[in-house]
Design an enzyme around this catalytic site. Sequence first.
Site, PDB file in Angstrom:
ATOM      1  N   TYR A 147      -9.872  29.788  11.007  1.00 59.09           N
ATOM      2  CA  TYR A 147      -8.493  30.300  10.867  1.00 59.09           C
ATOM      3  C   TYR A 147      -7.901  29.986   9.497  1.00 59.09           C
ATOM      4  CZ  TYR A 147      -3.961  31.905  12.487  1.00 59.09           C
ATOM      5  OH  TYR A 147      -2.802  32.606  12.649  1.00 59.09           O
TER       6      TYR A 147
ATOM      7  N   PHE B 172       2.260  58.117  -2.196  1.00 57.05           N
ATOM      8  CA  PHE B 172       1.523  58.465  -0.974  1.00 57.05           C
ATOM      9  C   PHE B 172       2.493  58.427   0.215  1.00 57.05           C
ATOM     10  CE2 PHE B 172      -1.239  57.193   2.642  1.00 57.05           C
ATOM     11  CZ  PHE B 172      -1.957  58.365   2.712  1.00 57.05           C
ATOM     12  N   ASP B 173       2.143  59.097   1.320  1.00 62.56           N
ATOM     13  CA  ASP B 173       3.128  59.209   2.424  1.00 62.56           C
ATOM     14  C   ASP B 173       3.532  57.870   3.026  1.00 62.56           C
ATOM     15  OD1 ASP B 173       0.677  58.958   3.776  1.00 62.56           O
ATOM     16  OD2 ASP B 173       1.226  60.333   5.377  1.00 62.56           O
TER      17      ASP B 173
ATOM     18  N   ALA C 115      -5.693  52.042  -4.658  1.00 64.79           N
ATOM     19  CA  ALA C 115      -6.640  52.464  -3.614  1.00 64.79           C
ATOM     20  C   ALA C 115      -7.887  53.108  -4.243  1.00 64.79           C
ATOM     21  CB  ALA C 115      -5.959  53.449  -2.671  1.00 64.79           C
TER      22      ALA C 115
END
Length: 453
Positions: A69, A121-122, A213
Amino acid sequence: MRLPLYKNVTVEEIRLISRSARLRRLENADFNPFMLHSKDIAIDLLTDSGTGALSKPQRSAKEKGDNTYCGSTSWRNLELAARRVLGFPYVIPVAQGRVAEHVADFVMIKKGSIVPGNAHFDTTKANIEVMGGIPVDCTISEAYATEPLFPFKGNIDLEKLEMILKKNSRRIPYVLTTVTCNQVGGQPVSMENIKETSGLCKKYGVRFFLDIARFAENAYFIKKREKGFSRRGIAGIAKEMLSHAEGAMMSAKKDALNQTGGLILLRDEDLYLKLQPYGVLFSGGIQYGAMSGEAMETLAVGLGEGVQDRYVEQRISQAEYLGKLFRNIKVPFLEPIGGHGIFVNAGVWLPHIPWDHFPGHALNCALYLSDAIRAVEVGSLLENRDPKTRQNRRAHWELLRLAIPHRLYDERHLDYVAEAFQRLSTKRSSICGVEFIYETYPMRHFTSKFKLV
Ligand code: F0G
């Protein structure tokens, strides 16, 4: 003939269901191809996001996945790879690109904030808008013209940006350049434009961020189309691009060749410390951010593979190949070819369908029905409604994006796609538009229902 870059190590069979079965599937999906099942699709060009093939080194890296974790070795490997490839000292892991946007916007955007950039971008736009901000599109006007064939249609109009910065710098938490610019057809941004945008931001004391991206594809176009870069490697060009920004938001599912994940990358320690707790709140702990140990290992490897020259050249050559086939059969698409696929100009190809009956979406349904191919509309359906007036916003174009997943298909699959378009071309006047029977907000692409008009 160019030597293929890959051989298939793992394969998946493609099945073709009958036309009558496809019609039933489409009706059951309420004419929304997002609702189709992958087993009913022959070639899926909906997205290049998380849909590519993993390499052998990525598959073997999975074995090292450490899901501790806190203090996971896989996080350490990823953090080092991100610093090495992307060059930012501070890295926050998140579930995917839109979560990076939400975490950053939650902290930085107030009601009335303005975020200028090239076309957002959307999810980027929606994240800004739900926080009460206003995204402003400053993409150069050449981006929205079919002619001329300008090599960097993703560039920001610097005069327009400066006017906004001059008037509103206090209301601007950051300026965002998306590389490549998905919304205008995967078009690249030049190094010069990135540099000058960064310079303007410094002049007005505003942060400059990149959405990375598809950063490797952008670096490829700089190498090919901008003076002075032809002898440089993609990795070095990419790092130089990123060196001009104070921060970056990254979906790791595209050029980083991963199936999931995202990163926020920063140079400013104070901002890093402010964002980190919200990363924990909205995504996951500071050393995994919703990624499994396996996903962090495959991403650490993918970051390096994604900037290799041979790989990026092979990737863009696929879009060029499909474009050549489309030119031969006179299917109109955005030129010059962008990075991650072909954007068919459905509005021009199907002139009988009005924009608010969504020609791109109608073509997507027709393509599935005729040949079990799925793509995605990029037009007025994606453009959504104005958050204040609730009126449909009309997009610059009505497009159908055929996104090519990374390393998944070869030229024979693309031949099949071009043949499907050729068959459709004689029957295209019979393709019908669509209307909503149920519309969702703020994201209406994925879950709305339609009927044929
Ligand atoms: N920015 C750009 C430029 C994108 O293209 C995407 C996603 C995102 C941000 C959001 O990233 O999906 O990881 O949350 N684009 C995908 C596509 C969905 O199909 O183009 P995400």
